[in-house]
Design an enzyme around this catalytic site. Structure first.
Site, PDB file in Angstrom:
ATOM      1  N   CYS A 117      49.264  38.636  39.374  1.00  0.00           N
ATOM      2  CA  CYS A 117      48.985  37.228  39.611  1.00  0.00           C
ATOM      3  C   CYS A 117      49.029  36.518  38.253  1.00  0.00           C
ATOM      4  O   CYS A 117      49.017  37.154  37.198  1.00  0.00           O
ATOM      5  CB  CYS A 117      47.613  37.046  40.266  1.00  0.00           C
ATOM      6  N   GLU A 239      33.165  41.849  37.677  1.00  0.00           N
ATOM      7  CA  GLU A 239      33.193  40.415  37.961  1.00  0.00           C
ATOM      8  C   GLU A 239      31.880  39.955  38.577  1.00  0.00           C
ATOM      9  O   GLU A 239      31.330  38.909  38.208  1.00  0.00           O
ATOM     10  CB  GLU A 239      34.358  40.074  38.886  1.00  0.00           C
ATOM     11  N   SER A 373      40.501  49.115  41.353  1.00  0.00           N
ATOM     12  CA  SER A 373      40.886  47.732  41.620  1.00  0.00           C
ATOM     13  C   SER A 373      40.427  47.329  43.015  1.00  0.00           C
ATOM     14  O   SER A 373      40.917  47.855  44.019  1.00  0.00           O
ATOM     15  CB  SER A 373      42.406  47.569  41.504  1.00  0.00           C
ATOM     16  N   SER A 374      39.513  46.375  43.072  1.00  0.00           N
ATOM     17  CA  SER A 374      38.979  45.934  44.356  1.00  0.00           C
ATOM     18  C   SER A 374      40.055  45.280  45.212  1.00  0.00           C
ATOM     19  O   SER A 374      40.164  45.552  46.415  1.00  0.00           O
ATOM     20  CB  SER A 374      37.826  44.948  44.128  1.00  0.00           C
TER      21      SER A 374
END
Length: 460
Positions: A117, A239, A373-374
């Site tokens: 992204c 996060e 990685s979620s």
């Protein structure tokens, strides 16, 4: 790269995520309709147009030692390096061929949204620029830059030191010396870490994704309105740790099951000690469910499954409506959309593969991305729950020469099992990758599969 480095950094510089653009006009704290006066740390600590923590964060960012727009003099060199390391001719060919390729008896359907992204691309560009801009300084990073092994290995090879973790939620910052450079990862850094670094004589390079900053602005709104933040996320994820640090009162729920536990307690009460025991690592200091669940606002870890976040939001809204009545619900519940667009686009693209799996004749769907990685893990859930054979690998060498595959299941377990079940026929597969995964990793993984099939056919 989908965007040039210059474009990425100019987009971020123009974006209002770190400003007051997401903040409504100052609003007075509403009085609860409950006859019992409630104590809220967020209400007590509100001051002016923003919370103290947000005010501090913006002050940290104003320091001449705080950098978040990159270093122009090395930008062209960095962009060239990133393209060379992470782009893929194979993937580029697929994007110009209706996201489809047939090679060596393997037919591959590529999800229409996948891979890096712009927030991840921006983070990598900023980190690489920092390395080039400070060639004679010692560089550190407070966590993995992103959840991708190839990218993090590259930074290690560039002599960027990963701050050592020393126990749950703790890190050893003693290795940072005066004049060093400290990189903040795409997930952001906690309030406490930013405060500590602000007091040191160091250069800080902030690569935090602007979507994460948007969530921080949302929890700031919660505080100013006297709301407890209900964070849909994994309490130990980097996060969510950072987001929670900018809250005063919060509770983290990782899925609908935990959200239902919170909703049930709000409406029916229950065993307070048992509730607190279950959520002991997922709540703010001094949290009291009998007090802090009276007024709530929903936020989320940006990489969570969007449909679940929406469902949790609907559940909590109905819960507060049931508890306080339709007329009072807006005084007790607030919700803002903080799901990252890139996360949603990749989930939608995998859903499209799943919807067409029968028409395409897919044997399986391969999901490529870091095991921690979620957003990648949630991509796996979509075909898995649809009953489609699927695998989550973190790099190409998970596909072995003996036609087995080592992959991460939806339960987080690493297993090795037979891979291509019938090599006598053509293989038909779907593939996607997480938002932290370079296209080169997709090419490497597909190349392994092409080779397996080719070697079998030549030996037959």
């Amino acid at each position: 790269m989908k965007f040039s480095t210059a474009t990425l950094l100019s987009m971020a510089a123009a974006a209002p995520f770190g400003t007051e653009a997401f903040q409504p006009a100052p609003t007075s704290i509403r009085t609860l309709s409950s006859p019992t006066a409630l104590y809220s740390t967020t209400e007590e600590k509100q001051s002016g147009g923003m919370s103290k923590k947000k005010e501090d964060r913006l002050n940290f960012m104003k320091s001449e030692n705080f950098h978040r727009r990159g270093f122009k003099e090395v930008r062209d060199q960095v962009e060239s390096s990133i393209q060379e390391q992470f782009q893929s001719p194979l993937v580029n060919d697929m994007k110009t061929s209706n996201y489809l390729i047939e090679r060596d008896g393997v037919k591959v359907y590529l999800a229409k949204d996948f891979g890096f992204c712009w927030g991840v691309e921006r983070s990598i560009a900023l980190a690489y620029e920092a390395v080039q801009h400070y060639p004679d300084k010692t560089l550190h990073i407070t966590n993995e830059l992103i959840h991708n092994p190839e990218v993090n290995d590259r930074l290690t090879s560039m002599k960027v030191n990963l701050i050592e973790k020393v126990g749950e939620g703790k890190k050893n910052f003693s290795t940072i010396q005066d004049g060093d450079v400290v990189i903040l990862p795409a997930f952001g850094a906690s309030y406490e870490e930013m405060e500590m670094l602000n007091k040191k004589n160091v250069e800080v390079v902030d690569t935090t994704c602007p979507w994460v900053s948007k969530v921080w602005n949302t929890v700031d709104m919660h505080q100013r309105k006297g709301l407890t933040s209900v964070i849909h996320g994994k309490y130990s994820h980097e996060e969510t740790v950072a987001t929670a640090s900018f809250c005063e009162d919060y509770i983290c729920v990782k899925n609908m099951e935990e959200a239902e536990m919170v909703a049930d307690y709000i409406v029916n009460g229950g065993d307070r000690d048992a509730f607190m025991k279950y959520f002991e690592k997922a709540v703010s200091k001094g949290f009291d469910p009998d007090i802090h669940l009276q007024k709530i606002g929903l936020a989320n870890q940006t990489t969570m499954y969007k449909k679940e976040t929406k469902a949790i939001g609907q559940l909590l809204q109905k819960t507060m409506m049931k508890k306080f009545g339709p007329k009072e619900v807006n005084d007790h519940y607030a919700e803002f959309d903080t799901i990252c667009d890139a996360t949603q686009e990749r989930q939608d693209a995998v859903s499209e593969l799943v919807d067409n799996a029968k028409e395409y004749g897919l044997d399986f769907i391969l999901v490529i991305g870091g095991f921690d990685s979620s957003n990648t893990a949630h991509l796996l859930e979509i075909p898995h729950h649809a009953g489609i054979r699927s695998f989550h690998i973190n790099r190409a060498d998970c596909i072995h020469a003996d036609n087995t595959i080592t992959h991460r299941t939806v339960d987080g377990e690493l297993v090795t099992e037979p891979f291509l079940l019938d090599l006598k026929k053509d293989v038909v597969m779907g593939v996607t990758s997480g938002a932290s995964t370079p296209d080169a990793a997709v090419q490497d993984s597909l190349s392994q599969i092409f080779l397996l099939k080719k070697l079998h056919d030549e030996a037959a």
